[in-house]
Design an enzyme around this catalytic site. Structure first.
Site, PDB file in Angstrom:
ATOM      1  N   SER A   1      -4.096  37.956 -11.867  1.00 40.18           N
ATOM      2  CA  SER A   1      -5.201  38.136 -10.917  1.00 40.18           C
ATOM      3  C   SER A   1      -5.473  36.880 -10.089  1.00 40.18           C
ATOM      4  O   SER A   1      -6.619  36.567  -9.782  1.00 40.18           O
ATOM      5  CB  SER A   1      -6.467  38.597 -11.643  1.00 40.18           C
ATOM      6  OG  SER A   1      -6.232  39.852 -12.271  1.00 40.18           O
TER       7      SER A   1
ATOM      8  N   GLU B   1       5.344  42.807 -19.065  1.00 40.86           N
ATOM      9  CA  GLU B   1       5.604  44.249 -18.905  1.00 40.86           C
ATOM     10  C   GLU B   1       6.977  44.610 -19.458  1.00 40.86           C
ATOM     11  O   GLU B   1       7.155  45.689 -20.029  1.00 40.86           O
ATOM     12  CB  GLU B   1       5.454  44.623 -17.413  1.00 40.86           C
ATOM     13  CG  GLU B   1       3.991  44.568 -16.991  1.00 40.86           C
ATOM     14  CD  GLU B   1       3.745  44.169 -15.545  1.00 40.86           C
ATOM     15  OE1 GLU B   1       4.673  44.243 -14.722  1.00 40.86           O
ATOM     16  OE2 GLU B   1       2.593  43.779 -15.244  1.00 40.86           O
TER      17      GLU B   1
ATOM     18  N   ASN C   1       5.756  38.427  -7.344  1.00 42.49           N
ATOM     19  CA  ASN C   1       6.463  39.408  -8.179  1.00 42.49           C
ATOM     20  C   ASN C   1       6.017  40.783  -7.695  1.00 42.49           C
ATOM     21  O   ASN C   1       4.901  41.199  -7.962  1.00 42.49           O
ATOM     22  CB  ASN C   1       6.084  39.191  -9.650  1.00 42.49           C
ATOM     23  CG  ASN C   1       6.636  40.283 -10.555  1.00 42.49           C
ATOM     24  OD1 ASN C   1       7.464  41.104 -10.137  1.00 42.49           O
ATOM     25  ND2 ASN C   1       6.184  40.306 -11.805  1.00 42.49           N
TER      26      ASN C   1
ATOM     27  N   LYS D   1       7.041  43.613  -8.608  1.00 44.13           N
ATOM     28  CA  LYS D   1       7.097  44.656  -9.638  1.00 44.13           C
ATOM     29  C   LYS D   1       7.764  45.914  -9.058  1.00 44.13           C
ATOM     30  O   LYS D   1       8.667  45.784  -8.241  1.00 44.13           O
ATOM     31  CB  LYS D   1       5.696  44.915 -10.204  1.00 44.13           C
ATOM     32  CG  LYS D   1       5.009  43.611 -10.661  1.00 44.13           C
ATOM     33  CD  LYS D   1       3.781  43.810 -11.487  1.00 44.13           C
ATOM     34  CE  LYS D   1       3.245  42.442 -11.899  1.00 44.13           C
ATOM     35  NZ  LYS D   1       2.054  42.520 -12.746  1.00 44.13           N
TER      36      LYS D   1
ATOM     37  N   HIS E   1       8.842  38.803 -18.605  1.00 45.41           N
ATOM     38  CA  HIS E   1       7.521  39.269 -18.154  1.00 45.41           C
ATOM     39  C   HIS E   1       6.899  40.160 -19.234  1.00 45.41           C
ATOM     40  O   HIS E   1       7.611  40.928 -19.896  1.00 45.41           O
ATOM     41  CB  HIS E   1       7.654  40.035 -16.831  1.00 45.41           C
ATOM     42  CG  HIS E   1       6.322  40.234 -16.175  1.00 45.41           C
ATOM     43  ND1 HIS E   1       5.454  41.218 -16.579  1.00 45.41           N
ATOM     44  CD2 HIS E   1       5.695  39.552 -15.192  1.00 45.41           C
ATOM     45  CE1 HIS E   1       4.343  41.128 -15.859  1.00 45.41           C
ATOM     46  NE2 HIS E   1       4.466  40.132 -15.011  1.00 45.41           N
TER      47      HIS E   1
ATOM     48  N   GLY F   1      -3.361  42.103 -13.422  1.00 43.63           N
ATOM     49  CA  GLY F   1      -3.745  43.333 -12.736  1.00 43.63           C
ATOM     50  C   GLY F   1      -5.132  43.840 -13.118  1.00 43.63           C
ATOM     51  O   GLY F   1      -5.491  44.971 -12.805  1.00 43.63           O
TER      52      GLY F   1
ATOM     53  N   GLU G   1       1.181  33.654 -18.222  1.00 43.09           N
ATOM     54  CA  GLU G   1       0.464  34.838 -17.743  1.00 43.09           C
ATOM     55  C   GLU G   1      -0.285  35.477 -18.908  1.00 43.09           C
ATOM     56  O   GLU G   1       0.302  36.248 -19.681  1.00 43.09           O
ATOM     57  CB  GLU G   1       1.448  35.858 -17.158  1.00 43.09           C
ATOM     58  CG  GLU G   1       2.243  35.339 -15.987  1.00 43.09           C
ATOM     59  CD  GLU G   1       2.727  36.458 -15.081  1.00 43.09           C
ATOM     60  OE1 GLU G   1       2.486  36.360 -13.875  1.00 43.09           O
ATOM     61  OE2 GLU G   1       3.321  37.428 -15.561  1.00 43.09           O
TER      62      GLU G   1
HETATM   63  P1  13P Z   1      -1.397  40.288 -10.833  1.00 41.68           P
HETATM   64  O1  13P Z   1      -1.404  39.119  -9.887  1.00 41.68           O
HETATM   65  O2  13P Z   1      -1.342  41.614 -10.129  1.00 41.68           O
HETATM   66  O3  13P Z   1      -2.494  40.189 -11.853  1.00 41.68           O
HETATM   67  O4  13P Z   1      -0.025  40.211 -11.655  1.00 41.68           O
HETATM   68  C1  13P Z   1       0.371  39.015 -12.224  1.00 41.68           C
HETATM   69  C2  13P Z   1       1.764  39.160 -12.687  1.00 41.68           C
HETATM   70  O5  13P Z   1       2.044  39.877 -13.637  1.00 41.68           O
HETATM   71  C3  13P Z   1       2.810  38.428 -11.965  1.00 41.68           C
HETATM   72  O6  13P Z   1       4.013  38.439 -12.654  1.00 41.68           O
END
Ligand code: 13P
Length: 253
Positions: free
Chosen positions: A214, A98, A9, A11, A96, A174, A168
């Site tokens: 992560s 976010e 992803n 982003k 997601h 992150g 997640e």
């Molecule tokens: P990270 O791998 O950067 O922690 O992000 C995970 C994520 O949100 C994937 O959709």
């Protein structure tokens, strides 16, 4: 048959030119050393039409990171599931954390997005997960259950069978704070038990449940070794071909 999947992803990262370079690098690496799992790369909308022709479709599926909750019409700035599918993309991340947190996507909105993605032949990668306070309060299972019930459990068994789930934990995204292997397995087994209660054993056994938060080359193998962890949804580490490949290689014997 339950699929092993590693999905990236991106982003809101990479210009079109940088995205093209990255996808070419990933494709070259996987052509040279075939993956032991399905590989998905989810990019910003603007990249989709350019990157889909650059990958070997037998090795890499391209996906979007979102789609609209409306079919078409006067919704300035939105991108429909039909538009995503028309680029050759096969997947669509939905729900997601976010999008839920910053763009106020509710179960009701997500329900519409899932139906439209499915109607247009896309495989939704549907994200669930609790925030830190919810984990501290010990209510992570209830949170995830209500996300599943609110946006997915209206589906027929046939349609649910087309969904990939990504767990997640928001506190792990992150942050460098990965869920422990035990925390991941516990939640994945819980999710599968809920799917089984709703749709029966066969559907639950076939459902791919990915871990995200992560995940990196150094911890992927341990996470993926759990019986209910069927792969990963990768943020930061999907932005470098070598790191992404390192995670894909975690599925190799
Ligand atoms: P990270 O791998 O950067 O922690 O992000 C995970 C994520 O949100 C994937 O959709």
């Amino acid at each position: 048959m339950r699929k092993k999947i590693v999905a990236g992803n991106w982003k809101m990262n990479k210009t079109l030119q940088e995205g093209i370079e990255l996808v070419k690098e990933i494709n070259t690496a996987l052509e040279a050393d075939k993956p032991a799992c399905d590989v998905v790369v989810c990019t910003p909308f603007i990249h989709l039409a350019s990157v889909t022709p650059l990958v070997n479709p037998s090795l890499i599926g391209i996906g979007a990171e979102n789609c609209a909750d409306k079919e078409s019409g006067a919704y300035t700035g939105e991108v429909s599931a039909a538009m995503v599918a028309s680029t050759g993309a096969k997947y669509c991340i939905l729900g997601h954390s976010e999008r839920r947190a910053y763009y106020h996507e509710t179960n009701e909105i997500l329900k519409e997005k899932v139906l439209l993605a499915l109607a247009n032949g896309l495989t939704p990668i549907f994200c669930v997960g609790e925030v830190k306070d919810e984990r501290v309060a010990g209510i992570q299972n209830q949170v995830v259950e209500s996300q599943l019930e609110g946006a997915l459990f209206n589906l027929s068994a046939e349609d649910f069978g087309k969904i990939v789930i990504a767990y997640e934990p928001v506190w792990a995204i992150g942050t460098g704070l990965t869920a422990t292997s035990e925390q991941a397995e516990e939640m994945h087994a819980f999710i599968r038990s809920k799917v089984e209660a709703k749709y029966g054993k066969a559907v639950a056994e076939d459902c791919s449940i990915l871990y995200g938060g992560s995940c990196k080359p150094s911890n992927a193998k341990e996470l993926f070794a759990n019986p209910d962890v069927d792969g990963g949804l990768i943020g930061g580490a999907s932005l470098k071909a070598a790191d992404f490949k390192g995670i894909i290689d975690a599925w190799k014997k």
